[in-house]
Design an enzyme around this catalytic site. Structure first.
Site, PDB file in Angstrom:
ATOM      1  N   ASP A 158     -56.602  -0.885  15.749  1.00  9.44           N
ATOM      2  CA  ASP A 158     -55.282  -1.335  15.852  1.00  9.44           C
ATOM      3  C   ASP A 158     -54.452  -2.000  14.784  1.00  9.44           C
ATOM      4  OD1 ASP A 158     -52.678  -2.570  17.359  1.00  9.44           O
ATOM      5  OD2 ASP A 158     -53.710  -4.314  16.851  1.00  9.44           O
ATOM      6  N   HIS A 159     -55.530  -2.515  14.120  1.00  9.72           N
ATOM      7  CA  HIS A 159     -54.946  -3.372  12.715  1.00  9.72           C
ATOM      8  C   HIS A 159     -54.811  -2.085  11.621  1.00  9.72           C
ATOM      9  CE1 HIS A 159     -56.383  -7.434  13.839  1.00  9.72           C
ATOM     10  NE2 HIS A 159     -55.509  -7.193  14.592  1.00  9.72           N
ATOM     11  N   ASP A 199     -55.341   5.811   8.570  1.00 13.05           N
ATOM     12  CA  ASP A 199     -55.817   6.057   7.291  1.00 13.05           C
ATOM     13  C   ASP A 199     -56.601   5.193   6.555  1.00 13.05           C
ATOM     14  OD1 ASP A 199     -53.913   4.053   7.303  1.00 13.05           O
ATOM     15  OD2 ASP A 199     -52.267   5.073   5.847  1.00 13.05           O
TER      16      ASP A 199
END
Length: 301
Positions: A142-143, A224
């Site tokens: 999520d981060h 990414d």
């Protein structure tokens, strides 16, 4: 997950020098290139506009931009860092623009903590096969795609955290929105309020005449590894050892130099920093939230 062409370090360094020495923020009508300093419009300004991109260089590049710009050549802003989140539902502010939501009669909504501990009982539930590592990896992922920055004091060169008082109850600053603790709240923090600071406001993209407050995503929306390598070219260079092989900077393991090195230490980022409690540096500022999350950052670095 390569973020920078190590064979082209001179080109990267030249872009960083250009970004650092360019102290003037680009005007909103300026066309910029991928990884250039990004001029985020301020909510409420008369001249509101988001910059346009020239993606010519990105069309032939072997690597994507660090901030996600021009990953989509037809829509260069899609998924890049520092743009508003998309909404599934229209905004529902109390005043239609920015204040907190109210009921149909313009009354304050029920206390947040009362709703929380009434609807969600505090009980143990053991999953048959998922461990804590599953949850932490979800947080780590999520981060990589979301980060909502808080509203701050000051302008670009002189930014400070908003102070809502020692008891977290002060509302002198418009960003302070404390959550009052009910007398029967099972969570004992020793303070009468839970601190709550509103997120940084930004206008919609493209800007509209309604001037409705939107929330910013400071991360790229792509998976990414930006939480590892950084979400801007300047941050990526800051995390790497550009005097050597260009790899991420690291700290020798304190117990055994043959073990995997730890993340680069930092003097800020967590409340406790001493001989046994260390803060670490990564591509996401939440790396030090808890030891399990820092462990995943270490594994992927």
């Amino acid at each position: 997950l390569e973020a920078i062409d190590l064979d082209g370090q001179l080109l990267c360094l030249n872009k960083v020098i250009t970004a650092v020495t360019n102290t003037m923020r680009p005007s909103f009508d300026q066309v910029i290139k991928p990884d250039d300093p990004y001029p985020t419009p301020v909510l409420g300004e008369t001249a509101c506009g988001w910059p346009e991109y020239d993606c010519t260089e990105q069309e032939t590049s072997s690597y994507r931009s660090q901030d996600g710009s021009c990953n989509n050549l037809e829509n260069p802003n899609w998924g890049k860092a520092n743009i508003p989140f998309l909404r599934w539902l229209p905004a529902n502010y109390g005043d239609g623009e920015s204040t907190m939501r109210t009921d149909d009669y313009n009354n304050a909504l029920p206390n947040e903590r009362t709703i929380s501990f009434t609807l969600n009982e505090d009980e143990d539930f053991f999953h048959p096969y998922n461990t804590l590592a599953c949850m932490v990896f979800g947080q780590f992922l999520d981060h990589d795609i979301t980060l909502t920055p808080l509203q701050t004091e000051g302008e670009y060169g002189d930014i400070e955290d908003v102070n809502c008082g020692e008891d977290n109850c002060q509302m002198d600053h418009p960003a302070c929105l404390p959550i009052q603790k009910p007398h029967d709240d099972p969570f004992d923090s020793g303070q009468p309020c839970l601190g709550f600071i509103r997120s940084r406001p930004v206008p919609s993209m493209p800007c509209d005449e309604d001037n409705i407050r939107e929330q910013m995503n400071a991360q790229t929306a792509f998976i990414d590894a930006s939480q590892v390598y950084g979400r801007s070219l300047e941050e990526a260079i800051f995390l790497r050892d550009m005097s050597g092989n260009g790899m991420l900077m690291e700290t020798e393991h304190p117990f055994d130099p043959h073990m995997k090195p730890l993340l680069k230490e930092s003097d800020s980022g967590c409340e406790v920093h001493n001989a046994t409690h260390k803060c670490f540096r990564a591509g996401d500022p939440r790396v030090n939230e808890h030891v399990a999350l820092a462990s995943y950052h270490t594994i992927f670095s």
